[in-house]
Motif scaffolding. Structure first.
Motif, PDB file in Angstrom:
ATOM      1  N   ASP A  71       0.823  -1.213   0.000  1.00 53.22           N
ATOM      2  CA  ASP A  71       0.000   0.000   0.000  1.00 53.22           C
ATOM      3  C   ASP A  71       0.855   1.261   0.000  1.00 53.22           C
ATOM      4  OD1 ASP A  71      -2.246  -1.516  -0.058  1.00 53.22           O
ATOM      5  OD2 ASP A  71      -2.964  -1.008   1.955  1.00 53.22           O
ATOM      6  N   TYR A  72       1.995   1.211   0.704  1.00 50.56           N
ATOM      7  CA  TYR A  72       2.872   2.381   0.746  1.00 50.56           C
ATOM      8  C   TYR A  72       3.447   2.669  -0.637  1.00 50.56           C
ATOM      9  CZ  TYR A  72       6.716   5.490   2.051  1.00 50.56           C
ATOM     10  OH  TYR A  72       7.578   6.561   2.135  1.00 50.56           O
ATOM     11  N   ARG A 100       2.144   1.824  -3.577  1.00 51.08           N
ATOM     12  CA  ARG A 100       1.111   2.279  -4.518  1.00 51.08           C
ATOM     13  C   ARG A 100       0.354   3.499  -4.020  1.00 51.08           C
ATOM     14  NH1 ARG A 100      -4.263  -0.631  -4.292  1.00 51.08           N
ATOM     15  NH2 ARG A 100      -4.567  -1.132  -2.088  1.00 51.08           N
ATOM     16  N   LYS A 101       0.687   3.957  -2.786  1.00 47.66           N
ATOM     17  CA  LYS A 101       0.099   5.171  -2.208  1.00 47.66           C
ATOM     18  C   LYS A 101      -1.428   5.094  -2.111  1.00 47.66           C
ATOM     19  CE  LYS A 101       3.812   8.330  -3.618  1.00 47.66           C
ATOM     20  NZ  LYS A 101       4.750   7.321  -4.129  1.00 47.66           N
ATOM     21  N   LYS A 102      -1.924   3.936  -1.692  1.00 43.78           N
ATOM     22  CA  LYS A 102      -3.369   3.744  -1.544  1.00 43.78           C
ATOM     23  C   LYS A 102      -3.659   2.876  -0.320  1.00 43.78           C
ATOM     24  CE  LYS A 102      -4.779   4.103  -6.418  1.00 43.78           C
ATOM     25  NZ  LYS A 102      -5.423   3.388  -7.546  1.00 43.78           N
ATOM     26  N   ASN A 103      -4.747   3.250   0.392  1.00 46.70           N
ATOM     27  CA  ASN A 103      -5.216   2.434   1.500  1.00 46.70           C
ATOM     28  C   ASN A 103      -6.654   2.839   1.799  1.00 46.70           C
ATOM     29  OD1 ASN A 103      -5.650   2.132   4.661  1.00 46.70           O
ATOM     30  ND2 ASN A 103      -4.165   0.571   4.037  1.00 46.70           N
ATOM     31  N   LYS A 104      -7.496   1.866   2.061  1.00 46.70           N
ATOM     32  CA  LYS A 104      -8.932   2.134   2.235  1.00 46.70           C
ATOM     33  C   LYS A 104      -9.250   2.959   3.477  1.00 46.70           C
ATOM     34  CE  LYS A 104      -9.646  -2.339   4.532  1.00 46.70           C
ATOM     35  NZ  LYS A 104     -10.320  -3.664   4.454  1.00 46.70           N
ATOM     36  N   LEU A 145      -7.332   5.600   4.722  1.00 46.12           N
ATOM     37  CA  LEU A 145      -6.693   6.915   4.791  1.00 46.12           C
ATOM     38  C   LEU A 145      -7.674   8.080   4.869  1.00 46.12           C
ATOM     39  CD1 LEU A 145      -3.626   6.484   2.390  1.00 46.12           C
ATOM     40  CD2 LEU A 145      -3.608   6.723   4.876  1.00 46.12           C
TER      41      LEU A 145
END
Length: 393
Positions: A236-237, A239-243, A245
């Motif tokens: 996730d870090y 790809r700079k995405k997390n559900k 955030l």
């Protein structure tokens, strides 16, 4: 003519941070605090066990503050001793629901937080069946609520105890200056208790300089600046995405407005900490990301409105930490109290001038060595020689 717009007054910050800056790593159990500590300090903590309270006593380590200016001055002077600025980091035992009432290691945990200048709050946003979550599942907003509630409840207890002490004096009555001051202090503490009960943090309010003096003496947990470190999986870090955030940002904006959020990956940082610096740089380049650790360190200094000045020479190059707005005698006092008490003047060079002209003789010849008195406010990057009485230099 329309009236001139008044310049917005700068918020008076709480706390007394300085050259010996202390930051505590807090969070629920098993969110990655101890592994983060290992990574940021590059020092083994033993084996962070997969159960609550693996860390019982706060571990302590000094972290060097990344500083290109310090590195350049060392390159310039090639000194016998190099002393960079540092941040002392404490890994504090995991919090649990009910800590304010003494559950788990609650009282020890909360007393350790009182001793630091600032807080890194680690929030878990990764799923891993092998790493249990003390609350059963991963829900960062719930975790934030638990910690916020426990810190506020403990602060209410601290504030009510403080109020009792103040009221012992106000109940004497009379018109003495002490009684008058204590009545004002009691009103402030009652205000603090109300806002804490209303779910607010002390740090996020605006206070006068007089109020700040009182609040600083209370060592309240919610009066400390906080940076929220969002612990993501390595995937996730990258790809700079997390559900989670967006919900975390909404919670921080509402409950801790103005405080910063920094996403990072403990698993990535921990893996990098076992590599050489060259190997770590190569791995980050291959992944297309940067380590978050330098930002985590420098951002805390910025959050506390801290700046640096330098003392430089062939014997030693040292970076010193002070709060923005500090005058020359007080800056000298960071080096030694005698220098503050017997201060005569400060010989100041700007870092840029020194680097451009290569040495202080050239700086002086160019008329750029300034002599400053007691009212001089030290600026970020100043290179200073202090002159003092009683033989101190």
């Amino acid at each position: 003519m329309p009236p001139k717009k008044q310049q917005e007054e700068k918020k008076i910050l709480l706390g007394r941070p300085g050259n010996n800056l202390k930051a505590g790593i807090v969070g629920l159990a098993n969110v990655g605090k101890s592994t983060f500590f290992q990574a940021i300090t590059r020092s083994p903590l033993g084996n962070p066990a997969n159960y609550p309270f693996a860390t019982i006593d706060p571990e302590e380590a000094r972290v060097i503050v990344p500083s290109a200016r310090f590195d350049k001055l060392c390159e310039l002077y090639k000194p016998a001793s190099e002393v960079p600025a540092h941040l002392t980091v404490y890994d504090i035992a995991g919090l649990t629901k009910g800590a304010s009432a003494g559950e788990g290691l609650g009282n020890a945990f909360l007393s350790h937080i009182r001793a630091v200048d600032s807080i890194y709050q680690v929030v878990r946003c990764f799923d891993d069946a092998e790493i249990i979550h003390i609350e059963g599942d991963v829900d960062p907003v719930r975790d934030l609520e638990i910690i916020n509630t426990e810190l506020r409840l403990k602060d209410i207890e601290f504030a009510e105890k403080h109020l009792e002490g103040v009221q012992k004096i106000t109940k004497r009555g009379g018109q003495s200056l002490e009684v008058k001051q204590k009545k004002e202090e009691a009103a402030l503490v009652e205000k603090i208790i109300e806002l804490l009960k209303d779910g607010q943090r002390v740090y996020n309010q605006s206070w006068s300089s007089k109020e700040v003096e009182v609040i600083n003496s209370m060592f309240l947990l919610t009066a400390k600046p906080c940076i929220f470190l969002i612990n993501l999986s390595e995937r996730d870090y990258i790809r700079k995405k997390n559900k989670h955030l967006l919900k975390i940002k909404e919670w921080v904006d509402k409950n801790s407005p103005g405080d910063l959020i920094i996403p990072f990956s403990v698993s990535l940082e921990e893996r990098l900490s076992h590599l050489s610096l060259e190997e770590a740089d190569e791995e980050l380049k291959n992944l297309g990301v940067e380590s978050a650790l330098p930002k985590i360190i420098t951002t805390m200094r910025q959050k506390l409105d801290l700046i640096s000045f330098f003392t430089s020479g062939p014997d030693e190059v040292r970076e010193w930490t002070i709060r923005r707005g500090t005058k020359a005698p007080q800056a000298a006092g960071v080096i030694h109290n005698d220098l503050m008490n017997t201060f005569i003047l400060a010989q100041v060079m700007k870092y840029e001038d020194l680097v451009e002209l290569k040495d202080e003789v050239a700086v002086k010849a160019a008329g750029k060595m300034q002599q400053k008195g007691k009212e001089y406010v030290v600026e970020d990057g100043d290179v200073i020689y202090f002159r003092a009485g009683a033989g101190k230099n």
